[in-house]
Design an enzyme around this catalytic site. Structure first.
Site, PDB file in Angstrom:
ATOM      1  CD1 TRP A 101      -2.072  -2.246   1.815  1.00  0.00           C
ATOM      2  CD2 TRP A 101      -2.925  -1.334  -0.034  1.00  0.00           C
ATOM      3  NE1 TRP A 101      -3.039  -3.094   1.337  1.00  0.00           N
ATOM      4  CE2 TRP A 101      -3.577  -2.560   0.209  1.00  0.00           C
ATOM      5  CE3 TRP A 101      -3.288  -0.592  -1.152  1.00  0.00           C
ATOM      6  CZ2 TRP A 101      -4.586  -3.053  -0.617  1.00  0.00           C
ATOM      7  CZ3 TRP A 101      -4.301  -1.075  -1.985  1.00  0.00           C
ATOM      8  CH2 TRP A 101      -4.926  -2.292  -1.708  1.00  0.00           C
ATOM      9  CG  ASP A 171      -3.021   4.004   4.402  1.00  0.00           C
ATOM     10  OD1 ASP A 171      -3.991   3.803   5.163  1.00  0.00           O
ATOM     11  OD2 ASP A 171      -2.830   3.351   3.348  1.00  0.00           O
ATOM     12  CE  LYS A 195      -7.925  -2.123   4.733  1.00  0.00           C
ATOM     13  NZ  LYS A 195      -8.032  -3.456   4.135  1.00  0.00           N
TER      14      LYS A 195
HETATM   15  C1  LIG Z   1      -3.156   0.092   4.534  1.00  0.00           C
HETATM   16  C2  LIG Z   1      -4.086   0.158   3.371  1.00  0.00           C
HETATM   17  N1  LIG Z   1      -4.107   1.245   2.594  1.00  0.00           N
HETATM   18  C3  LIG Z   1      -4.930   1.339   1.543  1.00  0.00           C
HETATM   19  C4  LIG Z   1      -5.787   0.325   1.203  1.00  0.00           C
HETATM   20  C5  LIG Z   1      -6.675   0.494   0.010  1.00  0.00           C
HETATM   21  O1  LIG Z   1      -7.916   0.868   0.447  1.00  0.00           O
HETATM   22  P1  LIG Z   1      -9.135   1.133  -0.526  1.00  0.00           P
HETATM   23  O2  LIG Z   1      -9.565  -0.178  -1.045  1.00  0.00           O
HETATM   24  O3  LIG Z   1     -10.126   1.800   0.387  1.00  0.00           O
HETATM   25  O4  LIG Z   1      -8.669   2.045  -1.595  1.00  0.00           O
HETATM   26  C6  LIG Z   1      -5.810  -0.832   2.004  1.00  0.00           C
HETATM   27  C7  LIG Z   1      -6.700  -1.964   1.798  1.00  0.00           C
HETATM   28  O5  LIG Z   1      -7.491  -2.337   1.200  1.00  0.00           O
HETATM   29  C8  LIG Z   1      -4.933  -0.913   3.092  1.00  0.00           C
HETATM   30  O6  LIG Z   1      -4.898  -2.014   3.860  1.00  0.00           O
END
Ligand SMILES: Cc1ncc(COP(=O)(O)O)c(C=O)c1O
Length: 360
Positions: A101, A171, A195
């Site tokens: 991520w 994040d 989550k």
């Molecule tokens: C730490 C982290 N950042 C970003 C994301 C991406 O999130 P989204 O699907 O809401 O864009 C995720 C997981 O899905 C994640 O675990």
């Protein structure tokens, strides 16, 4: 009705109490004669829902007055672009890459300016957090970026990096509201809610006011400009009303449970049950260095792909679901967010013990 223990990394388990409450209010939200799904986002009823959600989140996280709370769409991934678009005044930012991520955010930022990878743990499959006490922070960096809890690899920053005075952007998708946090240490602290907080489809971004300006990169879409959203109180267009409503319920549940100090106590207790078992197991092994272990996402392996698959299959049959590790790493991963009861972790460990005996 039969419910399983759901160890999914997200969308993930929600508090049963909240699910029951929203079910009860499904047809008639508090005498309005309609579901929140059917309600105008410009109505007084909805304004109260969003205002209370914001206030409860502010109370839980002790968010200082000089921070805005934005309820946005596009998930955490949309912020990977929105952050550089709004913050890259010098077109320079430093990224600490501790997983997929963070890497995606780093790659996205490269579209908008010079994104520097100033530290990484990719050399050991992201199984640790690099030493961030004295990094080569760029003198003209607009911000330093981290992914505080790495959902896929199960690592967590136990100490924030030394940004040498630069704005920290984090994040926190997979550790949101899992423990108390000092918001004043961040310029932006944000995360997808699917989550630890609510249903999928929303990201909450908590942004220091001085970072919310008209001075954004040329071509920034109106919707991605933080100022647009802040000026409109997250109601520039139709927001994810139902998600805001459910998140608001979860905030009230968290307050009732005793707030973030109590969540931290519970999360430490739950994670310890699983890590203690892994540390003495002859079959299963945790994949993260002990000092950087996440309280939320616990990856583990047997070292044998077929055995891993057998475990995931038999666990599912026993009502312990979504234990398969991320497709990029394999093995298993148990996500044990706030809403996972201690009994769920105990049931998992009991099952792992039994499986170990049977497969010795
Ligand atoms: C730490 C982290 N950042 C970003 C994301 C991406 O999130 P989204 O699907 O809401 O864009 C995720 C997981 O899905 C994640 O675990």
């Amino acid at each position: 009705m039969s419910r399983v223990y759901n160890f999914s990394a997200g969308p993930a388990v929600l508090p049963e109490e909240v699910l029951k409450e929203v079910a009860e209010e499904m047809m008639d939200y508090q005498g309005s004669g309609m579901s929140v799904m059917e309600m105008s986002h410009r109505s007084a009823d909805f304004q109260k829902i969003i205002d209370e959600a914001e206030q409860d989140l502010r109370d839980l996280m002790k968010i200082p007055d000089n921070y805005k709370v934005l309820f946005l769409q596009g998930g955490a991934s949309q912020q990977f672009a929105a952050i550089p678009m709004n913050l890259m005044k010098n077109k320079v930012a430093d990224y600490i890459v501790t997983g997929q991520w963070a890497k995606k955010a780093y790659q996205e930022a490269q579209k908008y300016g010079k994104a520097n990878k100033i530290a990484s743990s990719e050399d050991k499959t992201f199984s640790y957090i690099p030493d961030c006490s004295d990094l080569p922070i760029s003198p003209d960096a607009d911000y330093v970026y981290i992914c505080e809890n790495n959902t896929i690899y199960g690592t967590k920053f136990k100490k924030l990096p030394n940004t040498k005075g630069k704005t920290l952007v984090a994040d926190v998708s997979s550790c949101f509201l899992s423990e108390p946090v000092d918001v004043s240490k961040y310029g932006i602290i944000y995360g997808g809610v699917q989550k630890n907080i609510g249903p999928a489809g929303m990201v909450i971004s908590i942004i220091r006011e001085d970072l919310i300006t008209d001075d954004v990169l040329e071509g920034t879409p109106t919707m991605l400009k933080f100022k647009t959203q802040a000026d409109a109180g997250s109601l520039y267009n139709t927001p994810n009303c139902y998600c805001i409503y459910v998140c608001g319920k979860v905030f009230k549940w968290l307050k009732k449970m005793g707030g973030l100090e109590e969540m931290q106590r519970r999360n430490i207790e739950k994670a310890k049950i699983l890590y203690d078992f892994l540390d003495q197991s002859k079959l299963f092994k945790g994949t993260v260095v002990p000092e950087d272990r996440s309280l939320m996402n616990v990856p583990f392996v047997t070292g044998d792909k077929d055995m891993d698959a057998k475990f995931v299959k038999e666990a599912k049959e026993a009502g312990l679901v979504n234990l398969k590790g991320h497709r990029t790493v394999g093995g298993m991963r148990a996500s044990i967010y706030n809403a996972m009861p201690k009994e769920g972790v105990e049931a998992l460990v009991a099952f792992m013990k039994k499986f170990e005996e049977e497969n010795a």
